[in-house]
Design a protein around this motif. Structure first.
Motif, PDB file in Angstrom:
ATOM      1  N   SER A 132      83.627 -10.950  31.056  1.00  0.00           N
ATOM      2  CA  SER A 132      83.221 -12.012  31.984  1.00  0.00           C
ATOM      3  C   SER A 132      81.800 -11.804  32.500  1.00  0.00           C
ATOM      4  O   SER A 132      81.355 -12.546  33.349  1.00  0.00           O
ATOM      5  CB  SER A 132      84.190 -12.032  33.151  1.00  0.00           C
ATOM      6  N   TYR A 133      81.119 -10.793  32.008  1.00  0.00           N
ATOM      7  CA  TYR A 133      79.772 -10.373  32.423  1.00  0.00           C
ATOM      8  C   TYR A 133      79.769  -9.716  33.798  1.00  0.00           C
ATOM      9  O   TYR A 133      79.036  -8.767  34.025  1.00  0.00           O
ATOM     10  CB  TYR A 133      78.757 -11.526  32.441  1.00  0.00           C
ATOM     11  N   ALA A 134      80.592 -10.236  34.745  1.00  0.00           N
ATOM     12  CA  ALA A 134      80.691  -9.645  36.083  1.00  0.00           C
ATOM     13  C   ALA A 134      79.329  -9.422  36.714  1.00  0.00           C
ATOM     14  O   ALA A 134      79.030  -8.350  37.216  1.00  0.00           O
ATOM     15  CB  ALA A 134      81.483  -8.330  36.026  1.00  0.00           C
ATOM     16  N   LEU A 135      78.492 -10.451  36.700  1.00  0.00           N
ATOM     17  CA  LEU A 135      77.199 -10.348  37.387  1.00  0.00           C
ATOM     18  C   LEU A 135      77.432 -10.570  38.877  1.00  0.00           C
ATOM     19  O   LEU A 135      78.332 -11.302  39.260  1.00  0.00           O
ATOM     20  CB  LEU A 135      76.231 -11.408  36.861  1.00  0.00           C
ATOM     21  N   TYR A 136      76.590  -9.948  39.707  1.00  0.00           N
ATOM     22  CA  TYR A 136      76.731 -10.146  41.150  1.00  0.00           C
ATOM     23  C   TYR A 136      76.053 -11.457  41.522  1.00  0.00           C
ATOM     24  O   TYR A 136      74.826 -11.569  41.460  1.00  0.00           O
ATOM     25  CB  TYR A 136      76.106  -8.973  41.914  1.00  0.00           C
ATOM     26  N   PRO A 137      76.835 -12.471  41.912  1.00  0.00           N
ATOM     27  CA  PRO A 137      76.265 -13.810  42.071  1.00  0.00           C
ATOM     28  C   PRO A 137      75.287 -13.914  43.230  1.00  0.00           C
ATOM     29  O   PRO A 137      74.457 -14.810  43.254  1.00  0.00           O
ATOM     30  CB  PRO A 137      77.488 -14.690  42.311  1.00  0.00           C
ATOM     31  N   PRO A 188      72.256 -15.622  38.934  1.00  0.00           N
ATOM     32  CA  PRO A 188      73.066 -15.824  37.731  1.00  0.00           C
ATOM     33  C   PRO A 188      73.556 -17.265  37.547  1.00  0.00           C
ATOM     34  O   PRO A 188      73.679 -17.739  36.428  1.00  0.00           O
ATOM     35  CB  PRO A 188      74.255 -14.890  37.946  1.00  0.00           C
ATOM     36  N   ARG A 192      73.026 -14.934  30.766  1.00  0.00           N
ATOM     37  CA  ARG A 192      73.914 -14.105  31.590  1.00  0.00           C
ATOM     38  C   ARG A 192      74.379 -12.892  30.800  1.00  0.00           C
ATOM     39  O   ARG A 192      74.446 -11.782  31.306  1.00  0.00           O
ATOM     40  CB  ARG A 192      75.150 -14.909  32.002  1.00  0.00           C
ATOM     41  N   LEU A 203      84.007  -7.838  39.217  1.00  0.00           N
ATOM     42  CA  LEU A 203      82.803  -7.481  39.968  1.00  0.00           C
ATOM     43  C   LEU A 203      82.951  -6.102  40.589  1.00  0.00           C
ATOM     44  O   LEU A 203      82.014  -5.309  40.610  1.00  0.00           O
ATOM     45  CB  LEU A 203      82.546  -8.505  41.071  1.00  0.00           C
ATOM     46  N   GLY A 240      78.599 -18.381  38.891  1.00  0.00           N
ATOM     47  CA  GLY A 240      77.640 -17.624  38.102  1.00  0.00           C
ATOM     48  C   GLY A 240      77.999 -16.170  37.942  1.00  0.00           C
ATOM     49  O   GLY A 240      77.373 -15.460  37.180  1.00  0.00           O
ATOM     50  N   ALA A 241      79.039 -15.737  38.651  1.00  0.00           N
ATOM     51  CA  ALA A 241      79.435 -14.336  38.534  1.00  0.00           C
ATOM     52  C   ALA A 241      80.059 -14.097  37.182  1.00  0.00           C
ATOM     53  O   ALA A 241      79.771 -13.117  36.510  1.00  0.00           O
ATOM     54  CB  ALA A 241      80.434 -13.968  39.616  1.00  0.00           C
TER      55      ALA A 241
END
Lengths: 386, 272
Positions: free
Chosen positions: A84-89, A132, A140, B162, B268-269
């Protein structure tokens, strides 16, 4: 950088289910290794155990020669890219990529430098100040990769990192991932359910099924010498054709005809015959010298798909799959969603583009007998390997 | 276009329905005693006497202080406890989790009026009667289920990946919560804070039963003790003015936190 050793690693849950059954695996320093298998085969669990996100029930995990079973993920010095990439939004691309360095309490100038370098490699320099939410899927994905590479970890773990991209982008990113790994030379464990990704990316591929390792080897070995029915059917696209076969003195009785091949004495009477699509050919196009080494048969053509470079030709075989009963095949069918298909056996062949076969008409097909595989239906073992 | 018009009319109707009673109170608060019952929506004689009256009485000012103090303290404690409980409920699997959720639901369903008499006796025995903690405690009890439910819904929206990613990036459990999860849960925390604050601010039942002097009486109760200048005079104007005054903190509170409730903060997460 380091090697990773899994020594009889088992994962079981309190309710008694065992996700991973004592697997042994040695991953060399700098190696790109792929864990592949249908969903529920334990590949992600294995990856999570290497990451430290799941506890190891029994067995030992060593990274760089050091036992890390009881170390927290943050002390293992490995980076992970999530599906899910798990970027910090709430953070910009710059902050996302710099987060691991910030936690490591590096000076700000050094963080900026490293993030800048990683952004350059991944072509993200123009997007460093975006959030993101304002990035495309491919961008992403690259940020997620960037967050992993900035801190030069001992190893990368990737959990189906490309599965959320569309088909074209996936092929592009696949090349990029492969190039990046070669460039950095960092040990990488990559999980996927897509056998094409597994074949194209890995130095070595580990095929897993129901918590057990089926076979470990380089992609070509897996393709040419699958140890069992499951690996044979899982690796390759379109997948290997399977037909029921019965031994009789002097050969094999199959739905496409009696094949004049010797069968070992210790083999069971009922077998599964496996043939890859490319080992068929339009009989008219086969060179004279090769002809005697094959077997010819005639079947009505169901469907022709012309790919330009080759033609995929589909046939229906009477008395095909319905007679096959094997746990391996059932697993494969479940993975392909084939359990819902009507019970008829198809044969997929890949013929030269020059072939003149037409839908509805009979076609004369040649089959290379040197390349066939025979499997024991009871345990799936490949009997053609020595 | 007709569809838009239809919705527009419907919206207008809802707004009118909600705002007319409020405007009526505002109108009453500006009327003089003589014109109070003349039935005009817009006062014919404007006056600020009502406002002067209420701020001249110690009773009201004291009650306002009590209300603000009690509501703020209760909100703070309920939100902090609620955040921790909701995080545990949405993230961890611990023994007795079902029981905890069940009990908090039970508290939320319990009719408050049935607790007033026992609480009255308990508080008198323990010396909590007519004190700030005497109101803060029951407010927290009844605000907590609300806080836990709202917050756990928010926590569940935050992708678990996350937290895992933060751990892989080198964060401890505490750092992952503080630097990644808490900022994302902020809109939920503020929403909950508003709801809890309004609940405490508006309460009348506990406030009238568990207080006896202006030492801890809150505004809704103080209003009911308002008297006119003489016993033949109705304090309608003063009550209206006080009602207008006590809506102001709520409006301020909501406006202040609304800026932080940005929808889609987590977009976007993950994929999509």
């Amino acid at each position: 950088m380091a090697d990773i050793v899994l020594d009889k690693v088992t994962k079981s849950y309190p309710d008694g289910t065992i996700a991973v059954h004592g697997i042994d695996l040695e991953i060399a320093d700098g190696e790109f290794i792929i864990l592949v298998g249908p969903s529920g085969c334990g590949k992600s669990t294995t990856l999570n155990m290497i990451a430290g996100l799941e506890d190891i029930t029994t067995g030992e995990l060593r990274i760089g020669g050091e036992r890390v079973n009881d170390k927290a993920p943050k002390d293992r010095d490995i980076a992970m890219v999530f599906q899910s990439y798990a970027l910090y939004p709430n953070m910009t691309v710059r902050d996302n990529m710099g987060f691991p360095l910030k936690l490591a309490k590096l000076p700000k100038a050094e963080i900026d430098k490293k993030v800048g370098e990683a952004a350059k490699v991944l072509e993200l320099t123009d997007y460093l100040d975006r959030k993101p939410a304002n990035l495309s899927g491919g961008q992403r994905q690259r940020v997620a990769m960037g967050r992993a590479i900035v801190r030069n970890p001992k190893a990368f773990l990737m959990d189906e990192p490309l599965s959320n991209l569309d088909a074209k982008l996936r092929v592009q990113m696949r090349t990029q991932v492969s190039r990046l790994q070669k460039q950095l030379g960092t040990t990488t464990v990559y999980v996927t359910h897509d056998q094409t990704e597994a074949m194209t990316l890995g130095d070595r591929v580990v095929v897993m099924r129901a918590g057990h390792i089926q076979q470990v080897g380089d992609p070509q070995t897996l393709y040419d010498k699958p140890v069992n029915l499951f690996v044979a059917g899982f690796i390759g696209s379109p997948s290997m054709n399977f037909l029921p076969a019965t031994v009789f003195p002097g050969g094999l009785h199959t739905p496409i005809g009696d094949l004049p091949i010797p069968v070992k004495d210790n083999a069971p009477k009922d077998l599964v015959l496996g043939i890859r699509p490319e080992h068929f050919e339009d009989a008219r196009l086969v060179e004279e010298a090769l002809r005697p080494r094959g077997f010819e048969f005639t079947l009505p053509v169901d469907l022709v798909e012309s790919m330009g470079s080759d033609k995929y030709v589909y046939f229906t075989v009477e008395g095909g799959k319905s007679d096959l009963a094997s746990a391996d095949l059932a697993d494969l069918a479940a993975d392909a969603g084939g359990a819902d298909l009507p019970d008829q056996s198809g044969l997929v062949t890949r013929l030269s583009a020059e072939s003149r076969v037409r839908e509805g008409a009979d076609a004369r097909i040649w089959l290379n007998l040197d390349k066939i595989h025979l499997f024991d239906p009871s345990d799936g073992r490949n009997l053609t390997l020595d | 276009m007709p569809v838009k018009l239809k919705w527009g009319l419907l919206d207008a109707l809802v707004v009118v329905f909600a705002i007319v009673p409020v405007l009526w109170i505002v109108s009453l608060s500006f009327k003089t005693t003589a014109t109070l019952t003349d039935g005009n929506f817009i006062p014919r004689e404007w006056t600020l006497d009502n406002y002067r009256t209420i701020f001249q009485t110690d009773q009201f000012v004291r009650a306002l202080v009590n209300s603000i103090g009690i509501a703020l303290i209760s909100t703070l404690i309920a939100v902090v406890l609620g955040t921790m409980a909701a995080y545990a409920i949405s993230r961890l699997d611990f023994p007795g989790k079902g029981l905890l959720v069940g009990v908090s639901l039970l508290i939320a369903m319990f009719p408050q009026v049935s607790l007033v008499s026992p609480l009255f006796n308990i508080e008198r025995q323990t010396g909590l009667f007519d004190t700030w903690p005497g109101l803060i405690l029951p407010y927290i009890t009844f605000a907590l289920p609300l806080a836990i439910y709202t917050l756990s819904a928010f926590f569940k929206q935050i992708p678990w990946d996350l937290e895992k990613a933060a751990k892989m990036d080198g964060a401890t459990q505490g750092e992952a919560f503080r630097r990644v999860i808490a900022p994302l849960a902020a809109p939920g925390v503020f929403t909950t804070a508003i709801l809890v604050f309004i609940f405490c601010w508006n309460d009348f039942l506990f406030a009238i039963s568990l207080t006896s002097t202006e030492q801890s009486r809150t505004v809704p109760v103080a209003l009911s003790f308002f008297t006119g200048a003489s016993q033949f005079e109705d304090p309608t104007g003063a009550i209206s003015a006080a009602a207008v005054v006590i809506t102001i903190p709520i409006i301020l509170f909501v406006l202040f936190f609304q800026k932080r409730i940005v929808a889609g903060l987590t977009s976007g997460a993950v994929k999509g």
